[in-house]
Design a protein around this motif. Sequence first.
Motif, PDB file in Angstrom:
ATOM      1  N   HIS A  66     -22.513  32.513 -32.505  1.00 58.68           N
ATOM      2  CA  HIS A  66     -21.303  33.011 -31.853  1.00 58.68           C
ATOM      3  C   HIS A  66     -21.530  33.327 -30.381  1.00 58.68           C
ATOM      4  CE1 HIS A  66     -23.678  36.357 -33.362  1.00 58.68           C
ATOM      5  NE2 HIS A  66     -23.125  37.135 -32.452  1.00 58.68           N
ATOM      6  N   GLU A  67     -22.789  33.173 -29.924  1.00 59.84           N
ATOM      7  CA  GLU A  67     -23.128  33.438 -28.531  1.00 59.84           C
ATOM      8  C   GLU A  67     -23.616  32.162 -27.860  1.00 59.84           C
ATOM      9  OE1 GLU A  67     -26.043  36.518 -28.711  1.00 59.84           O
ATOM     10  OE2 GLU A  67     -24.596  38.092 -29.217  1.00 59.84           O
ATOM     11  N   THR A  68     -23.781  32.215 -26.531  1.00 58.09           N
ATOM     12  CA  THR A  68     -24.263  31.063 -25.776  1.00 58.09           C
ATOM     13  C   THR A  68     -25.575  31.401 -25.094  1.00 58.09           C
ATOM     14  OG1 THR A  68     -22.997  31.746 -23.821  1.00 58.09           O
ATOM     15  CG2 THR A  68     -21.934  30.215 -25.353  1.00 58.09           C
ATOM     16  N   ASP A  69     -26.317  30.355 -24.700  1.00 53.38           N
ATOM     17  CA  ASP A  69     -27.569  30.580 -23.984  1.00 53.38           C
ATOM     18  C   ASP A  69     -27.290  30.763 -22.493  1.00 53.38           C
ATOM     19  OD1 ASP A  69     -27.126  28.051 -22.902  1.00 53.38           O
ATOM     20  OD2 ASP A  69     -28.608  27.055 -24.178  1.00 53.38           O
ATOM     21  N   ALA A  70     -28.355  30.846 -21.712  1.00 50.70           N
ATOM     22  CA  ALA A  70     -28.210  31.114 -20.276  1.00 50.70           C
ATOM     23  C   ALA A  70     -27.425  30.026 -19.555  1.00 50.70           C
ATOM     24  CB  ALA A  70     -29.592  31.263 -19.635  1.00 50.70           C
ATOM     25  N   GLU A  71     -27.405  28.801 -20.100  1.00 43.24           N
ATOM     26  CA  GLU A  71     -26.670  27.695 -19.489  1.00 43.24           C
ATOM     27  C   GLU A  71     -25.243  27.587 -20.009  1.00 43.24           C
ATOM     28  OE1 GLU A  71     -29.993  27.191 -20.600  1.00 43.24           O
ATOM     29  OE2 GLU A  71     -30.511  27.633 -18.513  1.00 43.24           O
ATOM     30  N   GLY A  72     -24.866  28.490 -20.907  1.00 41.23           N
ATOM     31  CA  GLY A  72     -23.522  28.456 -21.453  1.00 41.23           C
ATOM     32  C   GLY A  72     -23.363  27.557 -22.663  1.00 41.23           C
ATOM     33  N   THR A  73     -24.468  27.045 -23.190  1.00 43.88           N
ATOM     34  CA  THR A  73     -24.416  26.189 -24.374  1.00 43.88           C
ATOM     35  C   THR A  73     -24.404  27.054 -25.631  1.00 43.88           C
ATOM     36  OG1 THR A  73     -25.693  24.492 -23.216  1.00 43.88           O
ATOM     37  CG2 THR A  73     -25.585  24.332 -25.624  1.00 43.88           C
ATOM     38  N   PRO A  74     -23.522  26.772 -26.570  1.00 37.28           N
ATOM     39  CA  PRO A  74     -23.493  27.556 -27.808  1.00 37.28           C
ATOM     40  C   PRO A  74     -24.840  27.505 -28.531  1.00 37.28           C
ATOM     41  CG  PRO A  74     -21.505  26.231 -27.623  1.00 37.28           C
ATOM     42  CD  PRO A  74     -22.431  25.772 -26.536  1.00 37.28           C
ATOM     43  N   ASN A  75     -25.276  28.645 -29.034  1.00 35.11           N
ATOM     44  CA  ASN A  75     -26.525  28.699 -29.793  1.00 35.11           C
ATOM     45  C   ASN A  75     -26.389  27.914 -31.097  1.00 35.11           C
ATOM     46  OD1 ASN A  75     -27.863  30.394 -27.953  1.00 35.11           O
ATOM     47  ND2 ASN A  75     -27.011  32.234 -28.892  1.00 35.11           N
ATOM     48  N   PRO A  76     -27.502  27.411 -31.628  1.00 33.54           N
ATOM     49  CA  PRO A  76     -27.435  26.599 -32.846  1.00 33.54           C
ATOM     50  C   PRO A  76     -27.095  27.403 -34.091  1.00 33.54           C
ATOM     51  CG  PRO A  76     -29.712  26.940 -32.177  1.00 33.54           C
ATOM     52  CD  PRO A  76     -28.868  27.468 -31.071  1.00 33.54           C
ATOM     53  N   ARG A  77     -26.564  26.689 -35.060  1.00 31.83           N
ATOM     54  CA  ARG A  77     -26.239  27.239 -36.370  1.00 31.83           C
ATOM     55  C   ARG A  77     -27.414  27.024 -37.334  1.00 31.83           C
ATOM     56  NH1 ARG A  77     -21.488  23.918 -35.211  1.00 31.83           N
ATOM     57  NH2 ARG A  77     -19.665  25.254 -34.821  1.00 31.83           N
ATOM     58  N   TYR A  78     -27.353  27.693 -38.467  1.00 35.83           N
ATOM     59  CA  TYR A  78     -28.350  27.477 -39.522  1.00 35.83           C
ATOM     60  C   TYR A  78     -28.317  26.016 -39.977  1.00 35.83           C
ATOM     61  CZ  TYR A  78     -31.016  28.395 -43.824  1.00 35.83           C
ATOM     62  OH  TYR A  78     -31.967  28.399 -44.822  1.00 35.83           O
ATOM     63  N   ARG A  79     -27.115  25.448 -40.043  1.00 37.77           N
ATOM     64  CA  ARG A  79     -26.990  24.069 -40.515  1.00 37.77           C
ATOM     65  C   ARG A  79     -27.432  23.054 -39.461  1.00 37.77           C
ATOM     66  NH1 ARG A  79     -24.082  23.527 -45.350  1.00 37.77           N
ATOM     67  NH2 ARG A  79     -23.184  25.486 -46.102  1.00 37.77           N
ATOM     68  N   ASP A  80     -27.640  23.478 -38.225  1.00 33.36           N
ATOM     69  CA  ASP A  80     -28.262  22.596 -37.238  1.00 33.36           C
ATOM     70  C   ASP A  80     -29.750  22.456 -37.524  1.00 33.36           C
ATOM     71  OD1 ASP A  80     -25.935  22.117 -35.672  1.00 33.36           O
ATOM     72  OD2 ASP A  80     -26.168  24.090 -34.754  1.00 33.36           O
ATOM     73  N   LEU A  81     -30.313  23.482 -38.140  1.00 32.93           N
ATOM     74  CA  LEU A  81     -31.734  23.468 -38.499  1.00 32.93           C
ATOM     75  C   LEU A  81     -31.937  22.847 -39.875  1.00 32.93           C
ATOM     76  CD1 LEU A  81     -34.627  24.371 -37.756  1.00 32.93           C
ATOM     77  CD2 LEU A  81     -34.069  26.616 -38.744  1.00 32.93           C
ATOM     78  N   PHE A  82     -31.117  23.262 -40.819  1.00 32.33           N
ATOM     79  CA  PHE A  82     -31.183  22.752 -42.200  1.00 32.33           C
ATOM     80  C   PHE A  82     -29.780  22.296 -42.596  1.00 32.33           C
ATOM     81  CE2 PHE A  82     -34.345  26.293 -42.035  1.00 32.33           C
ATOM     82  CZ  PHE A  82     -35.495  25.518 -42.129  1.00 32.33           C
ATOM     83  N   PRO A  83     -29.414  21.043 -42.311  1.00 30.60           N
ATOM     84  CA  PRO A  83     -28.039  20.575 -42.524  1.00 30.60           C
ATOM     85  C   PRO A  83     -27.519  20.763 -43.951  1.00 30.60           C
ATOM     86  CG  PRO A  83     -29.253  19.003 -41.192  1.00 30.60           C
ATOM     87  CD  PRO A  83     -30.255  20.010 -41.675  1.00 30.60           C
ATOM     88  N   GLU A  84     -28.361  20.484 -44.931  1.00 24.97           N
ATOM     89  CA  GLU A  84     -27.950  20.603 -46.327  1.00 24.97           C
ATOM     90  C   GLU A  84     -29.082  21.186 -47.156  1.00 24.97           C
ATOM     91  OE1 GLU A  84     -24.990  20.004 -47.439  1.00 24.97           O
ATOM     92  OE2 GLU A  84     -24.142  19.054 -45.645  1.00 24.97           O
ATOM     93  N   PRO A  85     -28.752  21.924 -48.214  1.00 30.35           N
ATOM     94  CA  PRO A  85     -29.810  22.410 -49.098  1.00 30.35           C
ATOM     95  C   PRO A  85     -30.467  21.244 -49.827  1.00 30.35           C
ATOM     96  CG  PRO A  85     -27.649  22.907 -50.014  1.00 30.35           C
ATOM     97  CD  PRO A  85     -27.422  22.391 -48.625  1.00 30.35           C
ATOM     98  N   PRO A  86     -31.737  21.380 -50.179  1.00 27.62           N
ATOM     99  CA  PRO A  86     -32.412  20.301 -50.913  1.00 27.62           C
ATOM    100  C   PRO A  86     -31.821  20.159 -52.309  1.00 27.62           C
ATOM    101  CG  PRO A  86     -33.796  22.257 -50.853  1.00 27.62           C
ATOM    102  CD  PRO A  86     -32.629  22.530 -49.955  1.00 27.62           C
ATOM    103  N   PRO A  87     -31.943  18.991 -52.899  1.00 26.05           N
ATOM    104  CA  PRO A  87     -31.427  18.804 -54.264  1.00 26.05           C
ATOM    105  C   PRO A  87     -32.070  19.793 -55.236  1.00 26.05           C
ATOM    106  CG  PRO A  87     -31.993  16.695 -53.259  1.00 26.05           C
ATOM    107  CD  PRO A  87     -32.524  17.754 -52.352  1.00 26.05           C
ATOM    108  N   ASP A  88     -31.317  20.177 -56.239  1.00 26.79           N
ATOM    109  CA  ASP A  88     -31.824  21.107 -57.242  1.00 26.79           C
ATOM    110  C   ASP A  88     -33.110  20.577 -57.873  1.00 26.79           C
ATOM    111  OD1 ASP A  88     -29.690  22.757 -56.779  1.00 26.79           O
ATOM    112  OD2 ASP A  88     -28.530  22.067 -58.506  1.00 26.79           O
ATOM    113  N   GLY A  89     -34.087  21.476 -57.978  1.00 27.68           N
ATOM    114  CA  GLY A  89     -35.331  21.124 -58.652  1.00 27.68           C
ATOM    115  C   GLY A  89     -36.394  20.521 -57.769  1.00 27.68           C
ATOM    116  N   THR A  90     -36.067  20.227 -56.504  1.00 29.83           N
ATOM    117  CA  THR A  90     -37.059  19.580 -55.631  1.00 29.83           C
ATOM    118  C   THR A  90     -37.987  20.590 -54.967  1.00 29.83           C
ATOM    119  OG1 THR A  90     -35.501  19.587 -53.774  1.00 29.83           O
ATOM    120  CG2 THR A  90     -35.561  17.618 -55.160  1.00 29.83           C
ATOM    121  N   VAL A  91     -37.553  21.836 -54.836  1.00 33.97           N
ATOM    122  CA  VAL A  91     -38.387  22.889 -54.252  1.00 33.97           C
ATOM    123  C   VAL A  91     -38.706  23.900 -55.345  1.00 33.97           C
ATOM    124  CG1 VAL A  91     -38.557  24.702 -52.517  1.00 33.97           C
ATOM    125  CG2 VAL A  91     -37.334  22.581 -51.988  1.00 33.97           C
TER     126      VAL A  91
END
Length: 253
Positions: free
Chosen positions: A170-195
């Motif tokens: 919900h905030e921006t960095d020093a250059e005014g770019t929106p900070n990343p979301r959790y889904r930018d790091l991990f777009p989707e949860p892994p399939p059930d049973g793989t972890v």
Amino acid sequence: MSDDKALKPDEIERYARHIILSEIGGAGQQKLKNARVLVIGAGGLGSPVLLYLAAAGVGTLGVVDDDTVSLSNLQRQILHGTGDIGRPKTESATHALGGVNPLVEIVEHRARLTADNASAIMKNYDIVVDGSDNFETRYLVADMAEALAMPLVAGALGRFDGSLTVLAPHETDAEGTPNPRYRDLFPEPPPDGTVPTCAEAGILGAVAGVIGTLQAVETLKLITGAGEPLVGKLLLYDALSVRFQTMTYRRRG
């Protein structure tokens, strides 16, 4: 976080080692006293998070957990003791934290966080710390924190490793770019049973202490404004090689 209550003499003595830090001082300790932090899970990660935040003087700590203490928890969930087996974890946590710092208000949320109750619980806090152990809850917490414009301190554990990041999309960095979301790091949860779960793969208990303590540090930084939080950075810890690595990630669009 309003500065509505002055520090009392016993608080000044209790938190003296904070107050003499120029990055925190009396003003920072006042912010800690007025802060409201919600911790998801009173287990391996939640234990050190809650203990250190209570000791630091965070005024209100919410604890979300629907589980009871079991014997196999005690190898890593240091908030609980042998006498707590069978006791609800929120109740055990409240008792233990009261012994650490009776000046801190503990709010028990004896429930599993779901899509139906997440907003009602989370909206009453300033910061959320995720110490959950399943992907469903992690994504729910991240999505709801973003919707409520709350900073999120997220941690995760493996057998001999762990990771940590801070989300503030919900905030921006020093250059005014929106900070990343959790889904930018991990777009989707892994399939059930793989972890594999902790019960299936095992875990070195002290690793939870390392990552949980780092989560507490990041939370205290967010409250006081000290230092630079791990926004847009993922900290990786490998206990077997004694190695810390930091990778950066960005908003995907």
